[in-house]
Design a protein around this motif. Structure first.
Motif, PDB file in Angstrom:
ATOM      1  N   GLU A 120       0.827  -1.211   0.000  1.00  0.00           N
ATOM      2  CA  GLU A 120       0.000   0.000   0.000  1.00  0.00           C
ATOM      3  C   GLU A 120       0.858   1.257   0.000  1.00  0.00           C
ATOM      4  N   ALA A 121       1.991   1.214   0.701  1.00  0.00           N
ATOM      5  CA  ALA A 121       2.922   2.353   0.672  1.00  0.00           C
ATOM      6  C   ALA A 121       3.479   2.535  -0.739  1.00  0.00           C
ATOM      7  N   CYS A 122       3.798   1.427  -1.407  1.00  0.00           N
ATOM      8  CA  CYS A 122       4.277   1.498  -2.798  1.00  0.00           C
ATOM      9  C   CYS A 122       3.192   2.087  -3.705  1.00  0.00           C
ATOM     10  N   ARG A 123       1.932   1.713  -3.461  1.00  0.00           N
ATOM     11  CA  ARG A 123       0.821   2.241  -4.255  1.00  0.00           C
ATOM     12  C   ARG A 123       0.787   3.775  -4.172  1.00  0.00           C
ATOM     13  N   MET A 124       0.979   4.290  -2.972  1.00  0.00           N
ATOM     14  CA  MET A 124       0.980   5.739  -2.764  1.00  0.00           C
ATOM     15  C   MET A 124       2.073   6.399  -3.622  1.00  0.00           C
ATOM     16  N   TYR A 125       3.244   5.791  -3.668  1.00  0.00           N
ATOM     17  CA  TYR A 125       4.339   6.363  -4.454  1.00  0.00           C
ATOM     18  C   TYR A 125       4.094   6.252  -5.955  1.00  0.00           C
ATOM     19  N   VAL A 126       3.533   5.127  -6.397  1.00  0.00           N
ATOM     20  CA  VAL A 126       3.220   4.977  -7.823  1.00  0.00           C
ATOM     21  C   VAL A 126       2.187   6.022  -8.227  1.00  0.00           C
ATOM     22  N   ASP A 131       8.495   5.967 -10.888  1.00  0.00           N
ATOM     23  CA  ASP A 131       8.618   5.105 -12.062  1.00  0.00           C
ATOM     24  C   ASP A 131       9.290   3.766 -11.781  1.00  0.00           C
ATOM     25  N   ALA A 132       9.927   3.611 -10.626  1.00  0.00           N
ATOM     26  CA  ALA A 132      10.640   2.366 -10.339  1.00  0.00           C
ATOM     27  C   ALA A 132      10.855   2.231  -8.834  1.00  0.00           C
ATOM     28  N   PHE A 133      11.088   1.001  -8.410  1.00  0.00           N
ATOM     29  CA  PHE A 133      11.448   0.724  -7.026  1.00  0.00           C
ATOM     30  C   PHE A 133      12.715  -0.097  -7.004  1.00  0.00           C
ATOM     31  N   VAL A 134      13.547   0.149  -6.006  1.00  0.00           N
ATOM     32  CA  VAL A 134      14.717  -0.677  -5.733  1.00  0.00           C
ATOM     33  C   VAL A 134      14.502  -1.272  -4.351  1.00  0.00           C
ATOM     34  N   ILE A 135      14.515  -2.579  -4.265  1.00  0.00           N
ATOM     35  CA  ILE A 135      14.403  -3.249  -2.974  1.00  0.00           C
ATOM     36  C   ILE A 135      15.827  -3.497  -2.505  1.00  0.00           C
ATOM     37  N   ARG A 136      16.226  -2.737  -1.501  1.00  0.00           N
ATOM     38  CA  ARG A 136      17.600  -2.798  -0.982  1.00  0.00           C
ATOM     39  C   ARG A 136      17.789  -4.045  -0.132  1.00  0.00           C
ATOM     40  N   ASP A 137      18.962  -4.623  -0.229  1.00  0.00           N
ATOM     41  CA  ASP A 137      19.307  -5.812   0.557  1.00  0.00           C
ATOM     42  C   ASP A 137      18.233  -6.894   0.434  1.00  0.00           C
ATOM     43  N   ALA A 138      17.850  -7.181  -0.791  1.00  0.00           N
ATOM     44  CA  ALA A 138      16.773  -8.151  -1.042  1.00  0.00           C
ATOM     45  C   ALA A 138      17.061  -9.517  -0.451  1.00  0.00           C
ATOM     46  N   PHE A 158       2.171  -0.665 -11.199  1.00  0.00           N
ATOM     47  CA  PHE A 158       2.642   0.075 -12.376  1.00  0.00           C
ATOM     48  C   PHE A 158       1.738  -0.176 -13.580  1.00  0.00           C
ATOM     49  N   ILE A 159       1.381  -1.430 -13.787  1.00  0.00           N
ATOM     50  CA  ILE A 159       0.538  -1.798 -14.935  1.00  0.00           C
ATOM     51  C   ILE A 159      -0.816  -1.089 -14.841  1.00  0.00           C
ATOM     52  N   ALA A 160      -1.384  -1.012 -13.629  1.00  0.00           N
ATOM     53  CA  ALA A 160      -2.671  -0.342 -13.445  1.00  0.00           C
ATOM     54  C   ALA A 160      -2.601   1.142 -13.809  1.00  0.00           C
ATOM     55  N   LYS A 161      -1.414   1.718 -13.760  1.00  0.00           N
ATOM     56  CA  LYS A 161      -1.224   3.132 -14.124  1.00  0.00           C
ATOM     57  C   LYS A 161      -0.738   3.284 -15.566  1.00  0.00           C
ATOM     58  N   GLY A 162      -0.711   2.158 -16.312  1.00  0.00           N
ATOM     59  CA  GLY A 162      -0.283   2.208 -17.700  1.00  0.00           C
ATOM     60  C   GLY A 162       1.216   2.368 -17.869  1.00  0.00           C
ATOM     61  N   ASP A 164       5.256   0.689 -17.588  1.00  0.00           N
ATOM     62  CA  ASP A 164       6.030  -0.552 -17.583  1.00  0.00           C
ATOM     63  C   ASP A 164       6.559  -0.770 -16.172  1.00  0.00           C
ATOM     64  N   PRO A 165       6.373  -1.981 -15.627  1.00  0.00           N
ATOM     65  CA  PRO A 165       6.851  -2.218 -14.262  1.00  0.00           C
ATOM     66  C   PRO A 165       8.372  -2.192 -14.200  1.00  0.00           C
ATOM     67  N   ALA A 166       8.907  -1.599 -13.156  1.00  0.00           N
ATOM     68  CA  ALA A 166      10.347  -1.551 -12.944  1.00  0.00           C
ATOM     69  C   ALA A 166      10.633  -1.786 -11.464  1.00  0.00           C
ATOM     70  N   VAL A 167      11.051  -3.001 -11.150  1.00  0.00           N
ATOM     71  CA  VAL A 167      11.402  -3.363  -9.783  1.00  0.00           C
ATOM     72  C   VAL A 167      12.806  -3.959  -9.832  1.00  0.00           C
ATOM     73  N   PHE A 168      13.720  -3.348  -9.112  1.00  0.00           N
ATOM     74  CA  PHE A 168      15.104  -3.803  -9.095  1.00  0.00           C
ATOM     75  C   PHE A 168      15.443  -4.311  -7.701  1.00  0.00           C
ATOM     76  N   LEU A 169      16.272  -5.348  -7.651  1.00  0.00           N
ATOM     77  CA  LEU A 169      16.694  -5.915  -6.377  1.00  0.00           C
ATOM     78  C   LEU A 169      18.188  -5.658  -6.196  1.00  0.00           C
ATOM     79  N   ASP A 170      18.544  -5.202  -5.015  1.00  0.00           N
ATOM     80  CA  ASP A 170      19.937  -4.982  -4.642  1.00  0.00           C
ATOM     81  C   ASP A 170      20.317  -6.142  -3.726  1.00  0.00           C
TER      82      ASP A 170
END
Length: 193
Positions: A120-126, A131-138, A158-162, A164-170
């Motif tokens: 839900e916090a991610c939803r607020m940011y989207v 445009d993207a999220f980085v999950i630190r210390d995945a 991301f898809i719901a907002k039209g 391209d999804p961008a999720v990166f793992l560190d």
């Protein structure tokens, strides 16, 4: 976790440490204050028998029900990992389930209520235009939890907002071997899809 957040009394730290006033707390050495805060959050008073094994695989004792927080005051809904995994080793399987960094509370990402709150916090940011999220210390999040409770849900935001999804793992490891410490589940390729 809205509506379930624990509001601590201003005197909780003082009461837990047997102190009478804030002045008494601040008059202590910094190292003593730190130890008191750490014990309050991580419940380091658990017995040594409740500690966890180390190495590449968990031991049978690591699945004991005693690992869950029994605190009805500080962690009644098991929102964060407390002292029940006492190893401060971030280099083996326990890094997913224990507190590892000083007095920083490690959230329990396996708890569905925590996962829902984070998505839900991610939803607020989207919705705000991220445009993207980085999950630190995945590596510190169980891969099953990442797949079942986070990655797809965040991509769907991301898809719901039209977009391209961008999720990166560190994925942080100490050495550059392909299989970190000869353990696949702690290695960077294990978190690469």
């Amino acid at each position: 976790m809205k509506g379930s957040v624990i509001i601590m009394k201003p005197t909780m730290l003082l009461d837990a440490c047997g102190l009478n006033s804030a002045n008494e707390y601040w008059a202590q050495k910094g190292s003593v204050q730190y130890s008191q805060r750490l014990n309050l959050m991580k419940n380091l008073d658990y017995s040594a028998e409740n500690g966890n094994s180390t190495g590449s695989l968990p031991d049978t004792k690591d699945y004991d029900i005693g690992k869950l927080s029994a605190s009805t005051v500080l962690n009644p809904n098991n929102y964060y990992h407390s002292g029940y995994f006492q190893s401060m080793n971030w280099d083996d399987w326990a890094c997913k389930f224990c507190q590892i960094a000083g007095d920083c509370v490690d959230i329990n990402t396996e708890n569905p209520a925590v996962a829902k709150y984070l998505v839900e916090a991610c939803r607020m940011y989207v919705e705000a235009g991220v445009d993207a999220f980085v999950i630190r210390d995945a590596r510190h999040i169980d891969r099953l939890s990442l797949n079942m409770q986070f990655i797809e849900q965040i991509k769907d935001l991301f898809i719901a907002k039209g977009k391209d999804p961008a999720v990166f793992l560190d994925v942080v490891t100490r050495y550059s071997d392909v299989w970190y410490r000869e353990t696949a589940t702690e290695s960077t390729p294990y978190y690469t899809w």
